[in-house]
Structures are given as C-alpha cells and as structure tokens.
Design a protein around this motif. Structure first.
Motif, PDB file in Angstrom:
ATOM      1  N   LYS A  44       0.808  -1.212   0.000  1.00 22.76           N
ATOM      2  CA  LYS A  44       0.000   0.000   0.000  1.00 22.76           C
ATOM      3  C   LYS A  44       0.846   1.271   0.000  1.00 22.76           C
ATOM      4  O   LYS A  44       0.300   2.375  -0.054  1.00 22.76           O
ATOM      5  CB  LYS A  44      -0.921   0.003   1.226  1.00 22.76           C
ATOM      6  N   SER A  78     -12.860  -2.781 -10.677  1.00 20.51           N
ATOM      7  CA  SER A  78     -12.628  -3.113  -9.269  1.00 20.51           C
ATOM      8  C   SER A  78     -11.149  -2.964  -8.913  1.00 20.51           C
ATOM      9  O   SER A  78     -10.805  -2.434  -7.838  1.00 20.51           O
ATOM     10  CB  SER A  78     -13.107  -4.541  -8.990  1.00 20.51           C
ATOM     11  N   ARG A  81     -10.286   0.841  -8.850  1.00 22.38           N
ATOM     12  CA  ARG A  81     -10.860   1.520  -7.692  1.00 22.38           C
ATOM     13  C   ARG A  81     -10.143   1.131  -6.410  1.00 22.38           C
ATOM     14  O   ARG A  81      -9.938   1.963  -5.517  1.00 22.38           O
ATOM     15  CB  ARG A  81     -12.355   1.203  -7.578  1.00 22.38           C
ATOM     16  N   SER A  82      -9.745  -0.128  -6.299  1.00 22.14           N
ATOM     17  CA  SER A  82      -9.010  -0.582  -5.123  1.00 22.14           C
ATOM     18  C   SER A  82      -7.689   0.170  -4.999  1.00 22.14           C
ATOM     19  O   SER A  82      -7.281   0.579  -3.897  1.00 22.14           O
ATOM     20  CB  SER A  82      -8.750  -2.084  -5.211  1.00 22.14           C
ATOM     21  N   ARG A  85      -8.186   3.945  -3.940  1.00 18.84           N
ATOM     22  CA  ARG A  85      -8.563   4.178  -2.547  1.00 18.84           C
ATOM     23  C   ARG A  85      -7.349   4.336  -1.640  1.00 18.84           C
ATOM     24  O   ARG A  85      -7.451   4.879  -0.549  1.00 18.84           O
ATOM     25  CB  ARG A  85      -9.458   3.043  -2.041  1.00 18.84           C
TER      26      ARG A  85
END
Length: 300
Positions: A44, A78, A81-82, A85
């Motif tokens: 991340k 998907s 968008r993941s 975020r």
C-alpha cells in the motif's frame, strides 16, 4: 514452512520496498501482496504506485472476446478503484483498457497530478467521465482514447481547454475499411458504431490543443477541411498518423501539412485491400482511381 514464512515477513520495510519496486504491476497484484501481512501492508506504500500499467497484459498477438464483456470490465474497474482508494494524490500514469465511467470518475477525483491516461478499447467510457478528467486532471500531457466510441468532440474540447500541457493525443478508430480483422472479437454493434464526425473532432482538436506534438487519428473519417483545421491550429505537431483516413487524398495531405514546420514523421493513408475482402457494392462509392488511392501499396 513456518520458519520460512517468518523470514519473509521479517524483512525490513526498506528491503520490501526494493523488492516490490522491481516487480511488474501484474506480479505485484497477483502474488506479492498475498505473501503475508507485512507484504500486504508494504504494497500500500504510495511510492510504489506512481504508475499503474496493465498494457503489457493486453499486448498479446490474439485479442480475447472475453475482454469485451461486462464481467471483465467490472474486474478492471474493481482493480483500479481498489488502487485509487489507497494511492490518493500520487498516481501520475494510468494505462488500462476495458474500464468504464465508474472507475474513471474516481480517477478524476483522486488523481490531480495525473500526466498520462491511456484507456484504449473502453466501450462504456463516455463524455461524462472524460469531462470530469478534463476538470480534475489539469496536468495531463498524454491521452489515448483509441477505440472509445462513446467519446465525442465535446469532451475533446474540454480536455484541450483545461489541460494546456497536452502534447500527445491518440484518437485511433478500428479498421472500418476491413472490419473482418475484428470479427468474432469485438461485438458487431460496437464495430458499426464507429464515429462519423471526423471533422467535428478535428475542429475540437484544432481549436483547443495548440501545443500538440504527437497526433494519431488512424481511420478517422475527417475530410481535407478537418485536416486543414488541425494543421493550422496545432503548428507544433512533430508526428502525424493518418493511416486509414480514406477521405484524404495525397494532395490534401501535402497542402495541409506544408504549414507544419516542426513535422518529422507523417504516416499517410496507404491502402491494401485484398481480393478476398473486396466487394464492388461495398467499396464502389469510393472512386477507386481517384488520386487519394494512387499510392505505392494500393493494389486490388
């Protein structure tokens, strides 16, 4: 096994960053982030996501009909968008295909520093999301909307007016002269929806994108009038790709491009139509012996 897993999970964050930064986007998503909790956490890290590039996945010799389904599009949305975020302001390049307005609307909200957006072959991307991109991503310098048939001259105008740094525009259409190469892959109704307003798009480009240096409009249906507008409004063009532009003659191109003092490469609409796909009733309205088809590679 437990000892091995513990060793992987105990790598320092600096080591993890070094490892993950060397992986392709596909390897990061398909394997690395699932190794263990510490790897998932490290994945991340925003610095790993300046670039999101799925193009290598699609650059295979054979295109899959599955890519044109709603189910596949949903998976791409998907994934994007993941990513959005977690990366917030850091993403500068996005190269994907078969996404929709749903994910691009989020791009417009979360990526003010975006410089490159390539969204080829997106049948459900419309003016709605591209208009949002125009207002939300003012630093855009490269845009590829090839084979996106629901995008019109209206959002092209907004992109040009709100993204003054735009240098590269790719607005290629599929080969409507010989659509057999797309048969069985691209839905027929989508092939038949090929944009007809080539001159309207040319006017939008000419009136709002004066700093363009690279323009691809393969198989556009623009006329000599549209090409003249582009050459007058975009004087800094260095590469101009007119492959497949059947409404342009060699004289049209020579006259229009003579004003482009920075032009280094121009790809002209040379045609080769095999006998196997030639039908008089289909191509008869072309005046086949008009000067526009007098090229070295045009053979029937």
């Amino acid at each position: 096994m437990e000892e091995s897993e513990a060793e992987w999970s105990e790598l320092t964050r600096e080591c993890l960053m070094n490892i993950l930064s060397r992986l392709s986007t596909e390897d990061q998503w398909r394997g690395a982030m699932l190794v263990c909790k510490s790897w998932f956490s490290a994945f991340k890290e925003p610095s790993l996501h300046y670039v999101f590039n799925l193009d290598p996945y699609f650059d295979s010799p054979l295109e899959s009909p599955r890519w044109w389904t709603l189910e596949f599009e949903s998976k791409i949305d998907s994934m994007l968008r993941s990513l959005l975020r977690s990366t917030l302001l850091f993403l500068t390049q996005i190269r994907i295909r078969h996404c929709s307005d749903r994910s691009l609307a989020l791009v417009a909200q979360r990526c003010p520093n975006l410089e490159v957006l390539s969204i080829r072959s997106c049948p459900r991307v419309t003016d709605d999301s591209i208009s949002r991109i125009a207002f939300g991503c003012p630093n855009l310098r490269e845009l590829d909307i090839s084979y996106c048939y629901e995008i019109t001259h209206e959002s092209l105008m907004l992109i040009g007016k709100n993204c003054p740094n735009l240098k590269v525009l790719k607005r290629n259409l599929m080969n409507w002269l010989d659509p057999s190469q797309h048969a069985g892959i691209v839905p027929v109704d989508y092939l038949n929806a090929c944009p007809q307003d080539g001159d309207s798009e040319a006017a939008a480009i000419a009136n709002s994108m004066p700093n363009l240096e690279w323009l691809e409009i393969r198989f556009s249906k623009l006329s000599a009038k549209g090409l003249n507008l582009i050459c007058q409004g975009c004087p800094n063009i260095e590469l101009l790709d007119l492959s497949g532009c059947a409404n342009l003659s060699s004289r049209d191109i020579a006259n229009a491009s003579s004003s482009l003092s920075h032009l280094k490469d121009i790809k002209k609409p040379n045609f080769y139509i095999p006998r196997s796909v030639f039908h008089a009733e289909r191509y008869g309205h072309w005046r086949l012996y008009d000067e526009r088809f007098q090229t070295d590679v045009f053979r029937i």
